[in-house]
Design an enzyme around this catalytic site. Structure first.
Site, PDB file in Angstrom:
ATOM      1  N   GLU A 219       0.882  -1.180   0.000  1.00 30.82           N
ATOM      2  CA  GLU A 219       0.000   0.000   0.000  1.00 30.82           C
ATOM      3  C   GLU A 219       0.909   1.215   0.000  1.00 30.82           C
ATOM      4  OE1 GLU A 219      -3.254   0.061  -0.219  1.00 30.82           O
ATOM      5  OE2 GLU A 219      -3.681  -2.072  -0.004  1.00 30.82           O
ATOM      6  N   CYS A 253      -2.195   9.439   2.486  1.00 34.15           N
ATOM      7  CA  CYS A 253      -1.729   8.887   1.200  1.00 34.15           C
ATOM      8  C   CYS A 253      -2.675   9.212   0.060  1.00 34.15           C
ATOM      9  CB  CYS A 253      -1.551   7.381   1.320  1.00 34.15           C
ATOM     10  SG  CYS A 253      -3.031   6.556   1.899  1.00 34.15           S
TER      11      CYS A 253
HETATM   12  P1  NAD Z   1       7.231   4.912   7.553  1.00 30.65           P
HETATM   13  O1  NAD Z   1       8.482   5.702   7.692  1.00 30.65           O
HETATM   14  O2  NAD Z   1       6.307   4.851   8.703  1.00 30.65           O
HETATM   15  O3  NAD Z   1       7.634   3.477   7.096  1.00 30.65           O
HETATM   16  C1  NAD Z   1       6.688   2.477   6.941  1.00 30.65           C
HETATM   17  C2  NAD Z   1       7.195   1.250   7.642  1.00 30.65           C
HETATM   18  O4  NAD Z   1       8.404   0.793   7.039  1.00 30.65           O
HETATM   19  C3  NAD Z   1       7.510   1.485   9.109  1.00 30.65           C
HETATM   20  O5  NAD Z   1       6.918   0.482   9.881  1.00 30.65           O
HETATM   21  C4  NAD Z   1       9.035   1.442   9.157  1.00 30.65           C
HETATM   22  O6  NAD Z   1       9.540   0.930  10.373  1.00 30.65           O
HETATM   23  C5  NAD Z   1       9.378   0.522   8.019  1.00 30.65           C
HETATM   24  N1  NAD Z   1      10.727   0.802   7.480  1.00 30.65           N
HETATM   25  C6  NAD Z   1      11.309   2.010   7.317  1.00 30.65           C
HETATM   26  N2  NAD Z   1      12.544   1.873   6.761  1.00 30.65           N
HETATM   27  C7  NAD Z   1      12.738   0.546   6.588  1.00 30.65           C
HETATM   28  C8  NAD Z   1      13.827  -0.251   6.057  1.00 30.65           C
HETATM   29  N3  NAD Z   1      14.949   0.303   5.599  1.00 30.65           N
HETATM   30  N4  NAD Z   1      13.666  -1.593   6.030  1.00 30.65           N
HETATM   31  C9  NAD Z   1      12.535  -2.158   6.473  1.00 30.65           C
HETATM   32  N5  NAD Z   1      11.488  -1.459   6.972  1.00 30.65           N
HETATM   33  C10 NAD Z   1      11.579  -0.142   7.051  1.00 30.65           C
HETATM   34  O7  NAD Z   1       6.383   5.386   6.345  1.00 30.65           O
HETATM   35  P2  NAD Z   1       6.748   6.356   5.165  1.00 30.65           P
HETATM   36  O8  NAD Z   1       7.434   5.607   4.100  1.00 30.65           O
HETATM   37  O9  NAD Z   1       7.293   7.647   5.643  1.00 30.65           O
HETATM   38  O10 NAD Z   1       5.216   6.621   4.771  1.00 30.65           O
HETATM   39  C11 NAD Z   1       4.859   7.584   3.892  1.00 30.65           C
HETATM   40  C12 NAD Z   1       4.477   6.961   2.577  1.00 30.65           C
HETATM   41  O11 NAD Z   1       3.519   5.942   2.810  1.00 30.65           O
HETATM   42  C13 NAD Z   1       3.833   7.930   1.616  1.00 30.65           C
HETATM   43  O12 NAD Z   1       4.323   7.669   0.330  1.00 30.65           O
HETATM   44  C14 NAD Z   1       2.364   7.574   1.679  1.00 30.65           C
HETATM   45  O13 NAD Z   1       1.644   7.900   0.535  1.00 30.65           O
HETATM   46  C15 NAD Z   1       2.435   6.103   1.904  1.00 30.65           C
HETATM   47  N6  NAD Z   1       1.221   5.630   2.549  1.00 30.65           N
HETATM   48  C16 NAD Z   1       0.428   4.810   1.852  1.00 30.65           C
HETATM   49  C17 NAD Z   1      -0.771   4.389   2.410  1.00 30.65           C
HETATM   50  C18 NAD Z   1      -1.697   3.487   1.683  1.00 30.65           C
HETATM   51  O14 NAD Z   1      -2.601   2.984   2.329  1.00 30.65           O
HETATM   52  N7  NAD Z   1      -1.532   3.253   0.405  1.00 30.65           N
HETATM   53  C19 NAD Z   1      -1.116   4.817   3.694  1.00 30.65           C
HETATM   54  C20 NAD Z   1      -0.246   5.647   4.373  1.00 30.65           C
HETATM   55  C21 NAD Z   1       0.938   6.050   3.807  1.00 30.65           C
END
Ligand code: NAD
Length: 466
Positions: A219, A253
Site C-alpha cells: 500500500e 496517502c
Molecule cells: P514509515 O516511515 O512509517 O515506514 C513504513 C514502515 O516501514 C515502518 O513500519 C518502518 O519501520 C518501516 N521501514 C522504514 N525503513 C525501513 C527499512 N529500511 N527496512 C525495512 N522497513 C523499514 O512510512 P513512510 O514511508 O514515511 O510513509 C509515507 C508513505 O507511505 C507515503 O508515500 C504515503 O503515501 C504512503 N502511505 C500509503 C498508504 C496506503 O494505504 N496506500 C497509507 C499511508 C501512507
C-alpha cells in the site's frame, strides 16, 4: 556481519514466529467462532481505550480528537462490524460446474487461511493502517505479527501494551521498532506480508519476500491529482478539496496532491479555497485546535524546501521546532521541481493551470499511476472520459477521500502506487487462499482417459470437447 545483539534479536523473532506457526497448525484460528471472538475483542480493545488512543494520536501528530475519531476509530468500528456481519458469507464455499468427463462430482472454491502473516504499518494513520489489515487477517483465520511505525511512538506503544491483553497471544504479536527490527522480521518466512508506506521501503519488502516466495500487498503512495473542470460547483469543490488536503496536515496517502484546472478556473477557485481555509482554521491556523502537526522535524524541513518551488499565495509559515507548517496554497510552480516531482505528503496544495484543459489526461498519464484520482465536474461524460483514460488505484468524482468509507470498495494502488488491495471482503480475500476442490464419487468411472487409447475413445473424446 550481524552483531551479537542483532543475532540474538533474530533468534527471538524466529522463536516467536515459530510459536505462532505451531499454533496456526493446531487449526484453532480456522474456527469461525475463534475469528469472531478475536474481532469482538479487537473492537472491545478500541472501545475500552478510545480516550487513550485519541490522546496517543494527538501526541504523535497533534491529531484533533474529532479527526482521530472519524478517520481512525470509527473507521475501525465499521470495518470490524462489517467483517463480523459478513464473515459467514465470505467463508461459504462457492460452487462451480464440473465437466462431463468428471461426473459425478462436486466442484467448489473454498477460502482457507494463509498462515502466519506480517503487517507493517505507517505513521500517518498509525492506528487504522495497522489494525484494519489485522481485521482482515483475523477474518481470514490467520496468525499475525503487527509492526507499528516507530515514527508514531505513542500509538505504537499503546497498541503493543493493549493487544496482548485483548487478543489471543498464541496467535498475535506486536513487535515495535524501526529499521533493525523490521529487517529482522523480514528475515523470517511469512505466508503474506502487507506493507503500508513509501515505495523506497516497498522495494526492500518485496526483495525480502522474494527470497521465500512470499506474496506481498504493498500500500504505497504517489501524487494524486485533483482535476477541477470549468463547470464544477466550485464552492462545494473548495470545501471538499480543503478538507481532503488539510486533514492530518496533508499527511494522507490519498490526499489530493495538486489541483489541475484551466487558468480561468484557477482564478475563480483560488479565493474560494482561501476563504474555506480561513473558515476551517481561522486567521491563525497555528492556534487552531483543529489543525494537526507534521510528524517530525525532518519531514517539516523536507516540506519547507518545497516552498521555494513556486509562488506561495496563502500560508507558507513554518516553525520547525513545533513541527508546524501553515496550510499553504501555491501557484506558478515549477513542474520539474521537488514539489511536483515527489509526493508532497504535507499541507501544501499547488494549483496547476493548464493552457489547454483538454490535455488533462495527458498531464496525468505522463506521470506515475496515482493512488487516487479526483474529478470535480457536473459533466458525467467528462468524468467518464477521464476515468476511462487515466488509471489510478481509486477514484472519486466530486469529492475527495470519501470512497474510503464504502466497506465494499477495494482500497489499493496500481503501478507505482501499490499492488493488491484490502477493506471488507477484499481484505479477507488478500489474506486467504482460494482453494479449488473437486469431490468425486467412486461410481461411474468413464474410461476414455485411460490407456490403452483407441480410435473409439478418441472419437468419444472429440465429441465431448465440442
Ligand atoms: P514509515 O516511515 O512509517 O515506514 C513504513 C514502515 O516501514 C515502518 O513500519 C518502518 O519501520 C518501516 N521501514 C522504514 N525503513 C525501513 C527499512 N529500511 N527496512 C525495512 N522497513 C523499514 O512510512 P513512510 O514511508 O514515511 O510513509 C509515507 C508513505 O507511505 C507515503 O508515500 C504515503 O503515501 C504512503 N502511505 C500509503 C498508504 C496506503 O494505504 N496506500 C497509507 C499511508 C501512507
Amino acid at each position: 556481519m550481524l552483531s551479537d545483539l542483532a543475532r540474538a534479536n533474530d533468534r527471538d523473532t524466529s522463536t516467536q514466529v515459530a510459536g505462532l506457526r505451531t499454533y496456526f497448525r493446531s487449526g484453532s484460528t480456522a474456527e469461525i467462532s475463534w475469528r469472531r471472538r478475536q474481532l469482538s475483542q479487537l473492537r472491545k480493545m478500541i472501545a475500552d481505550n478510545e480516550a487513550h488512543f485519541l490522546r496517543a494520536l494527538h501526541d504523535d501528530l497533534r491529531k484533533p480528537h474529532q479527526e482521530g475519531y472519524l478517520t481512525e476509530i470509527s473507521f475501525l468500528y465499521s470495518d470490524i462490524n462489517h467483517s463480523l456481519k459478513s464473515l459467514k458469507k465470505w467463508l461459504r464455499p462457492r460452487k462451480v460446474q464440473s465437466p462431463l468427463l468428471a461426473q459425478p462430482a462436486r466442484s467448489y472454491v473454498q477460502p482457507e487461511p494463509l498462515g502466519v502473516v506480517l503487517i507493517i504499518g505507517a505513521w500517518n494513520y498509525p492506528l487504522q493502517l495497522l489494525l484494519s489489515p489485522l481485521v482482515a487477517a483475523i477474518a481470514a483465520g490467520n496468525c499475525a505479527v503487527v509492526k507499528p511505525s516507530e515514527l508514531s511512538p505513542a500509538t505504537s506503544r499503546l497498541i503493543a501494551q493493549l493487544l496482548p491483553r485483548y487478543l489471543d497471544s498464541d496467535a498475535f504479536a506486536c513487535i515495535e521498532g524501526g529499521v533493525a527490527e523490521t529487517t529482522a522480521l523480514l528475515e523470517q518466512r511469512w505466508d503474506h506480508i502487507m506493507y503500508t508506506g513509501g515505495s523506497r521501503v516497498g522495494k526492500i519488502i518485496m526483495a525480502a519476500a522474494a527470497k521465500h516466495l512470499t506474496p506481498v500487498t504493498l500500500e504505497l503512495g504517489g501524487k494524486s491529482p485533483c482535476v477541477v473542470a470549468d463547470d464544477a460547483d466550485l464552492a462545494v469543490a473548495a470545501r471538499r478539496i480543503i478538507w481532503g488536503k488539510f486533514t492530518n496536515a496533508g499527511q494522507t496517502c490519498i490526499a489530493p496532491d495538486y489541483v489541475l484546472c484551466s487558468r480561468e478556473t484557477a482564478n475563480r477557485l483560488t479565493p474560494l479555497l482561501q476563504r474555506v481555509l480561513w473558515e476551517m482554521f481561522g486567521e491563525h491556523p497555528r492556534e487552531s485546535a483543529d489543525y494537526g502537526r507534521i510528524i517530525n522535524r525532518q519531514h517539516t524541513l523536507r516540506l519547507s524546501d518545497y516552498l521555494g518551488d513556486g509562488e506561495v499565495i496563502s500560508g507558507g509559515e513554518v516553525d520547525v521546532d513545533d513541527c508546524y507548517m501553515a496550510p499553504t496554497l501555491m501557484r506558478n510552480v515549477n513542474l520539474s521541481a521537488g514539489v511536483m516531482q515527489e509526493e508532497i505528503f504535507g499541507p501544501i496544495l499547488p494549483i496547476i493551470e493548464l493552457d489547454d484543459f483538454s490535455n488533462v489526461e495527458t498531464f496525468i498519464n505522463e506521470r506515475e499511476k496515482p493512488l487516487a484520482l479526483y474529478i470535480f465536474t457536473r459533466d458525467d461524460a467528462l468524468a467518464d472520459r477521464i476515468l476511462s483514460r487515466c488509471s489510478s488505484g481509486n477514484a472519486c468524482v466530486n469529492d475527495c477521500m470519501m470512497f474510503m468509507l464504502a466497506q465494499d470498495l477495494p482500497f489499493g494502488g496500481v503501478g507505482a502506487s501499490g499492488m493488491g488491495a484490502y477493506h471488507g471482503e477484499h481484505g479477507f480475500r488478500t489474506f486467504s487462499h482460494y482453494k479449488a476442490v473437486m469431490r468425486r464419487r467412486n461410481i461411474l468411472d468413464i474410461n476414455i482417459r485411460y490407456a490403452p487409447y483407441s480410435d473409439r475413445k478418441m472419437k468419444f473424446l472429440r465429441m465431448l470437447s465440442k
